[in-house]
Design a protein around this motif. Structure first.
Motif, short mmCIF file in Angstrom:
data_model
loop_
_atom_site.label_atom_id
_atom_site.label_comp_id
_atom_site.label_asym_id
_atom_site.label_seq_id
_atom_site.Cartn_x
_atom_site.Cartn_y
_atom_site.Cartn_z
N GLN A 71 0.85 -1.18 0.00
CA GLN A 71 0.00 0.00 0.00
C GLN A 71 0.89 1.23 0.00
N GLY A 72 0.59 2.17 -0.89
CA GLY A 72 1.42 3.35 -1.07
C GLY A 72 1.95 3.44 -2.49
N ALA A 73 1.92 2.31 -3.22
CA ALA A 73 2.40 2.30 -4.61
C ALA A 73 1.29 2.67 -5.59
N GLN A 74 0.05 2.79 -5.11
CA GLN A 74 -1.08 3.05 -6.00
C GLN A 74 -0.87 4.32 -6.82
N THR A 75 -1.31 4.26 -8.09
CA THR A 75 -1.10 5.36 -9.03
C THR A 75 -2.36 5.55 -9.86
N PRO A 76 -2.88 6.79 -9.96
CA PRO A 76 -4.07 7.01 -10.80
C PRO A 76 -3.85 6.51 -12.23
N GLY A 77 -4.84 5.79 -12.75
CA GLY A 77 -4.76 5.29 -14.11
C GLY A 77 -4.02 3.98 -14.27
N MET A 78 -3.54 3.42 -13.16
CA MET A 78 -2.71 2.20 -13.26
C MET A 78 -3.47 1.08 -13.95
N GLY A 79 -2.83 0.48 -14.96
CA GLY A 79 -3.40 -0.64 -15.68
C GLY A 79 -4.29 -0.28 -16.84
N ARG A 130 -8.49 10.88 -5.80
CA ARG A 130 -7.97 10.91 -4.42
C ARG A 130 -8.56 9.79 -3.57
N LEU A 131 -9.71 9.27 -3.97
CA LEU A 131 -10.29 8.13 -3.24
C LEU A 131 -9.37 6.91 -3.29
N LEU A 132 -8.51 6.84 -4.31
CA LEU A 132 -7.61 5.70 -4.46
C LEU A 132 -6.65 5.58 -3.27
N ASP A 133 -6.44 6.68 -2.55
CA ASP A 133 -5.56 6.65 -1.38
C ASP A 133 -6.29 6.23 -0.11
N GLN A 134 -7.60 6.02 -0.20
CA GLN A 134 -8.34 5.51 0.95
C GLN A 134 -8.23 3.98 0.96
N THR A 135 -7.90 3.46 2.11
CA THR A 135 -7.58 2.04 2.25
C THR A 135 -8.64 1.11 1.66
N ALA A 136 -9.91 1.48 1.81
CA ALA A 136 -10.99 0.63 1.30
C ALA A 136 -10.92 0.47 -0.22
N TYR A 137 -10.33 1.46 -0.90
CA TYR A 137 -10.14 1.38 -2.35
C TYR A 137 -8.73 0.88 -2.69
#
Length: 303
Positions: free
Chosen positions: A1-9, A56-63
């Motif tokens: 967790q922390g590597a998430q990036t908008p648009g990934m994949g 910014r929701l992507l940084d919320q743990t549930a997402y």
């Protein structure tokens, strides 16, 4: 967790049918367990334009946790279709669930239930925790952390001089300040909760109920345990392991040592960026392994 990036994949999804099918399957499985709990669909959040409220929701743990799981699962399918298969698997915290699923410990459907519950229950915990990375050894920190064991824990040992502490914010930050005053480099992590700390305790009973409802099988590929740092045995196919895993120190540094001892020479990271590769150092004899990232932000995903 922390590597998430908008648009990934997103680019891989448009250009590689194998990736598209695998991601669709993962997102469909996750949505069956997430839909009542999330305000926005997971796919929409993953691919929202950077800088928007939805992104910014992507940084919320549930997402975050379901999104990283889905991406890792789809990347594994894509690499397999290209003839690239692992001899050994390792994951860091949430990533170990992806590794275990790739090794057949649980089905995609059961993994989705576990990941969705993990992210949702962690998100629901009260805020107020903190995590700090310190450039020191576990042995150097152990006594100080033990004195605050009800509120602070060693959350991760990522290498010989890379330790993360987590817990109640005031006590974690005070402990970090003591080490900073001695010249130890410290860095507070941008997290919503204090993962792998005593602050996780209130979610564990409900998480256990989910974990005990799943079916488990022995791994078809050896998996390095983040709890022990060694090769996992039968414990990996039990609910007890995955419940303890929430609270236990992540022994990624020991896991890398185990991989070196098993003669692993090539490390391929399945995630949106080269986060864990930075923690993979040379072998005890000084030999440098090959380190490969699946994706890097700002670069063509297909390339």
């Amino acid at each position: 967790q922390g590597a998430q990036t908008p648009g990934m994949g997103h680019e891989l999804y448009e250009q590689w049918p194998v990736f598209r099918d695998a991601l669709d399957a993962a997102l469909a499985a996750l949505s069956r367990h997430l839909q009542p709990h999330l305000q926005r669909p997971l796919r929409a959040v993953m691919w929202a334009p950077a800088g928007t409220d939805e992104a910014r929701l992507l940084d919320q743990t549930a997402y975050t946790q379901p999104a990283l799981f889905a991406l890792g699962w789809a990347l594994a399918a894509l690499w397999r279709s290209l003839g690239v298969t692992p001899d050994l698997l390792i994951g860091h915290s949430l990533g170990e669930l992806t590794a275990a699923c790739a090794a057949g410990v649980f089905s995609l459907e059961d993994a989705a239930r576990l990941v969705a519950a993990r992210g949702r229950l962690m998100q629901a915990l009260p805020a107020g925790g903190a995590m700090v990375a310190l450039a020191t050894s576990e042995s150097e920190l152990a006594q100080a952390v033990q004195a605050e064991a009800d509120a602070v824990a060693i959350a991760a040992v990522n290498g010989p001089g890379a330790v993360v502490i987590a817990g109640e914010a005031s006590k974690v930050l005070a402990l970090a300040a003591r080490y900073a005053a001695r010249g130890v480099a410290t860095r507070q992590l941008a997290v919503s909760h204090a993962f792998h700390s005593p602050l996780m305790e209130p979610m564990m009973a409900e998480f256990r109920a989910v974990a005990e409802s799943l079916s488990y099988r022995p791994p078809t590929v050896p998996v390095v345990s983040g709890v022990s740092g060694g090769l996992a045995g039968r414990e990996l196919a039990t609910a007890d392991y995955w419940v303890a895993h929430v609270r236990a120190t992540v022994r990624f540094g020991d896991g890398v040592k185990t991989l070196h001892e098993a003669a692993a020479g090539t490390f391929l990271e399945l995630g949106p960026r080269a986060t864990l590769l930075a923690l993979v150092g040379p072998t005890a004899s000084g030999q440098e392994p090959v380190r490969l990232a699946s994706l890097r932000p700002g670069r063509s995903e297909t390339a």
